[in-house]
Every structure is written in structure tokens, then in C-alpha cells.
Design an enzyme around this catalytic site. Sequence first.
Site, PDB file in Angstrom:
ATOM      1  N   LYS A 124      19.438  -2.690 -18.889  1.00  0.00           N
ATOM      2  CA  LYS A 124      19.807  -1.781 -19.996  1.00  0.00           C
ATOM      3  C   LYS A 124      20.218  -2.512 -21.281  1.00  0.00           C
ATOM      4  O   LYS A 124      19.927  -2.043 -22.375  1.00  0.00           O
ATOM      5  CB  LYS A 124      20.931  -0.838 -19.555  1.00  0.00           C
ATOM      6  CG  LYS A 124      20.479   0.117 -18.467  1.00  0.00           C
ATOM      7  CD  LYS A 124      21.555   1.099 -18.079  1.00  0.00           C
ATOM      8  CE  LYS A 124      21.089   1.952 -16.902  1.00  0.00           C
ATOM      9  NZ  LYS A 124      21.963   3.077 -16.623  1.00  0.00           N
ATOM     10  N   ARG A 129      34.471  -9.900 -18.477  1.00  0.00           N
ATOM     11  CA  ARG A 129      33.526  -8.843 -18.876  1.00  0.00           C
ATOM     12  C   ARG A 129      34.280  -7.541 -19.141  1.00  0.00           C
ATOM     13  O   ARG A 129      33.982  -6.805 -20.076  1.00  0.00           O
ATOM     14  CB  ARG A 129      32.473  -8.600 -17.770  1.00  0.00           C
ATOM     15  CG  ARG A 129      31.518  -9.745 -17.515  1.00  0.00           C
ATOM     16  CD  ARG A 129      30.304  -9.773 -18.424  1.00  0.00           C
ATOM     17  NE  ARG A 129      29.595  -8.499 -18.550  1.00  0.00           N
ATOM     18  CZ  ARG A 129      28.707  -8.045 -17.658  1.00  0.00           C
ATOM     19  NH1 ARG A 129      28.434  -8.752 -16.565  1.00  0.00           N
ATOM     20  NH2 ARG A 129      28.095  -6.898 -17.870  1.00  0.00           N
ATOM     21  N   ASP A 170      22.420   8.194 -20.813  1.00  0.00           N
ATOM     22  CA  ASP A 170      23.327   8.085 -19.660  1.00  0.00           C
ATOM     23  C   ASP A 170      24.636   8.820 -19.895  1.00  0.00           C
ATOM     24  O   ASP A 170      25.103   9.593 -19.065  1.00  0.00           O
ATOM     25  CB  ASP A 170      23.675   6.613 -19.381  1.00  0.00           C
ATOM     26  CG  ASP A 170      22.696   5.951 -18.429  1.00  0.00           C
ATOM     27  OD1 ASP A 170      21.988   6.673 -17.715  1.00  0.00           O
ATOM     28  OD2 ASP A 170      22.630   4.714 -18.415  1.00  0.00           O
ATOM     29  N   ALA A 172      25.612   1.124 -17.877  1.00  0.00           N
ATOM     30  CA  ALA A 172      26.148   2.464 -17.578  1.00  0.00           C
ATOM     31  C   ALA A 172      27.656   2.494 -17.812  1.00  0.00           C
ATOM     32  O   ALA A 172      28.208   3.492 -18.290  1.00  0.00           O
ATOM     33  CB  ALA A 172      25.815   2.863 -16.141  1.00  0.00           C
ATOM     34  N   MET A 223      25.439   1.719  -2.836  1.00  0.00           N
ATOM     35  CA  MET A 223      24.046   2.200  -2.870  1.00  0.00           C
ATOM     36  C   MET A 223      23.304   1.722  -1.624  1.00  0.00           C
ATOM     37  O   MET A 223      23.632   0.680  -1.075  1.00  0.00           O
ATOM     38  CB  MET A 223      23.350   1.652  -4.131  1.00  0.00           C
ATOM     39  CG  MET A 223      21.964   2.201  -4.363  1.00  0.00           C
ATOM     40  SD  MET A 223      21.333   1.779  -6.023  1.00  0.00           S
ATOM     41  CE  MET A 223      20.618   0.177  -5.702  1.00  0.00           C
ATOM     42  N   GLN A 260       0.832  -1.219   0.000  1.00  0.00           N
ATOM     43  CA  GLN A 260       0.000   0.000   0.000  1.00  0.00           C
ATOM     44  C   GLN A 260       0.861   1.262   0.000  1.00  0.00           C
ATOM     45  O   GLN A 260       1.782   1.378   0.805  1.00  0.00           O
ATOM     46  CB  GLN A 260      -0.920   0.022   1.223  1.00  0.00           C
ATOM     47  CG  GLN A 260      -2.062  -0.971   1.135  1.00  0.00           C
ATOM     48  CD  GLN A 260      -2.856  -1.064   2.437  1.00  0.00           C
ATOM     49  OE1 GLN A 260      -2.435  -0.566   3.474  1.00  0.00           O
ATOM     50  NE2 GLN A 260      -3.992  -1.725   2.379  1.00  0.00           N
TER      51      GLN A 260
END
Length: 522
Positions: free
Chosen positions: A309, A407, A346, A383, A444, A228
Site C-alpha cells: 500500500k 514505526r 480503506d 491500513a 489470518m 492450474q
Amino acid sequence: MELVVEKMEGEAMRRNQTLICAPIMAASVDQMLILMQKAKTSGADLVEVRLDSLKSFNPRTDIDTVIRQCPLPTLFTYRPTWEGGQYAGDEMSRLDALRLAMELEADYIDVELKAIDEFNKTVHGNKSTKCKLIVSSHNYESTPSSEDLGNLVARIQASGADIVKFATTAQDITDVARVFQITVHSQVPIIAMVMGEKGLMSRILCPKFGGYLTFGTLEVEKVSAPGQPTIENLLNLYNFRQLGPDTRIFGVIGKPVSHSKSPLLYNEAFRSVGFNGVYLHLLVDDIANFFRTYASLDFGGFSCTIPHKKAALDCCDEVDPTAKSIGAVNCVVRQPDGKLFGCNTDYVGAISAIEEALQGSRPSISGSPLAGKLFVVIGAGGAGKALAYGAKERGARVVIANRTYERARELADVVGGQALSLAELSNFHPENDMILANTTSIGMQPRVDDTPISKEALRYYSLVFDAVYTPKITRLLREAQESGAKIVTGVEMFIGQAYEQYERFTGLPAPKELFKNIMATY
């Protein structure tokens, strides 16, 4: 009885008749009455009196007191434990209390579908003309199929309900679409909610699809069902009174997503210019499934954040060449022909903010202040790709640091840069005056004590940027400042990337000063 909704002082004219109901849960009637006054002040249209929350309860006296002294219309609910409530006593006593509320002219009572036959027997056909009967069903596990929901509504209608109410649970945000379908085609007044964070938009968009009411709480933690929103947010964040059948829907797609300040920014901007749109938090697991499900022109555009993304790019019918080069989109717009157009705002937001900080008050020399600088990007996601691409375009030498070296290597190969694992970063300092850009979610909320690099290593950097903006000053930025580096916050990137998105969503110029003022308080 039709509720006459008074226009509040200073409130813009309402575009819908959907009511806001404040659930009132308290141990005593006196406490309830205080909360009811607060509900009226907050802008609620009626209150739900949760009798099952009372610690001691004298039905005739207490119900009479509440009806006489409540400043708003009343809806009485006496929810048993077997339907998610707190009442564990005798069933006949519970139904008698609800019948009494009807006789004493409450505006509404809520009786569960499982109990309605028994309740109807106790009423003996003497239904009140003033009191509306809501018959409800709650599913705390899932959201059934459209067919099953249709059958449920038919059963509730057949039980003698004046108003149909059902609440289901969202296992996926696409579950909400089935509930919107039922709501918009309902021939009777209907309250249809999908519980949980993934069901939030069912509670906000009721006015668009014709729901009879939604529930809004007085305080963030005081919910009577999962997911709610507060009355404050319904009215002031989502502009609830201004929503209608023609309102276009926008939102930020992410996982997690509740931390995003985007709804604050866009909804305030929409309100300031009278744009008929609403911007929501959209907690999405599978973005392709989301786009397939919400394919109507009503869903006008989306901001995409972690981790969607790259997947968003594959869902678009057309992609801006820059976004294609980056391999990620953070903005998806539904065009008039229904096709999805993807772009990346971005890198513009972040690179511009970094360049401004480097230039400071010095007049711009020809070319970018990033030219020739060693630019270290932490993260190889959407990003990270955007920042690496933007820095490379400005003439910087790019280094990619990522938790998984593979990566980092992939992205470094694309932009012609160097790759590191995150573990190697703290010992990497081939020169001074480097630039550092964190594009991961390290630091974060709620993990505000995390940082991607040791404080000792920060002395080799002249500027540090962090894409995280909750909190505004992360541990990384605080330690960078203490080490003598200039800092650029995620808020500056956030505002920069929002300008272009707003213009693409609305076709209107971005209210740049308004955006800056809103974010200045965060």
C-alpha cells in the site's frame, strides 16, 4: 478437425474459441472414464489423457477403449520423467503408444520437442489427417527471454507441429508479459502457459490473447502442473467464456494474495451488469516493476493490499489528497491517458462500519460516535495509517501499537497520538470503553490461533474491529465477543472499501446488495 463447441444449456453466448482441457490422471482406464464423464458435466471441451498415470497399460486395448467411450474429444499425453511426467520406461514403447493413439484417431497427441525427431521417424510421414500433433516444451525453472521464446516457437513449428505448446515457470509475475507477447503475435495455434501461482493469469487470460486452450482441473488438489485453476473457477469465478480481446483486466495486488475474496466480489458484479472485465489474484513481489511491465490501458485498475500500500503510492502519477495524508493507497486506477491515479478507500469502509456499530439503533447525535473515544490501532502499515487518520478526523484520541515501537512512534507523531510497542498493549488500559482496531495480518489463515492482545485486556474495550476477514470471526473477535465487546468484522470493512473501488473501476454504481449477499456466505 475443428472442434465444434456446443453451447451448454443456460450458458451465455461464448465470446471466444479458447478451449478448456481437463487433465485426466488415474491408475486405471475405468477410473479415467468416470473422470471423463465428470469433465463433460463440469463444462470441459476436451480431456488430456495422461497415459503416464496408469498403473497397468495395454496400449491397443486401452487407447481404443478411451477413444470409443470418452464423451469428449481426446488429447493423449505420455509424459516421461525427463519432462516432468511419471513414465520411466523404454522410449520406443512410449512413442509407439502415441503413434497408435494417432492411428486410432485420437483428436490430439502431445509429443515433446526433445522426442519429436525420433517420433517423426516412427511415423514415416504417415501423419493422420484427423489427429492434430501438439509439440511441447516444458521449462520447470524459469521463463526465458522474449528472443529465446521466439526461437523456441520457431523450432517447434519447424518440427511439423500443428499446434505449438510451451510451458515455463514464473519467477516473477512480470514473466507472464513475455508469454502474452508471443501468444498474441503467433501465426499458428498456440498453447502457452506459465506455471506456478505467479503465472496464474496466463491460464485465465488465454482467450484475451488468443491461446488455443487452457487446462482446468476437476478438483483443487488434482493438478497435472503447478498453478492450474479448477474448471469450476475458470467458468464461474473468472467468467472464462465471456473473455475476449477487449476484456479489461483488474486485480488485487498482494503478497500473499490467494486468500483474497475480491475476485469473487468483482467478477460476480461484472457478470451481473455485463461489464467486460475480469478481476484476478496478482501475486506481486515488486509493485513498481509490475506497473512498468503492465502499462497498457488493458490493465484498468488494481486493489492494493499487504505489503504494497505504501509502495503503490510512490508509483502513482496522481494521488488523492486523503491518500497522500495517510501515506498509503489501496486503489489504483489507470486513466484514459495511461497515468495512474491512487486513492484510499480503506478508512471509509472501516470507520463507517465502526460508527454504525457504535450507534446501533440509537439515532445519530451530532458528530461522530468516535469523538472523544480512545482509539487503539494495532499496526502502522497502510491500513493502520488509514484507520488512524480516519479516527483522528472523527475526533478520536489515537494510540498506535506496533511490533516495532519506532514505526508506531512515526505514525503517532503524524496523527498527534500516543505510541506503544505491541508487547505493552495487553497492560495498557488507562480507561474503559476504548475502541480497538487490528490492521495487521495477525490471526489470518492459516495462523488462525494467533491474536495480538490477551483476552484479559479486552474487557477494557467497548468495540473491537479486525481487518482480517479470512476467517470472518478471528480469535481476536471471538474473545472480544466473549468479553462483552461489540465486534466489527473485516468483511464489513472489505465490502465498504469495495464500493468505491468498483465505481472507480467501472464508472457504474456499486451493486451494494449484491456485494452484501455474496459476502454473507463467507
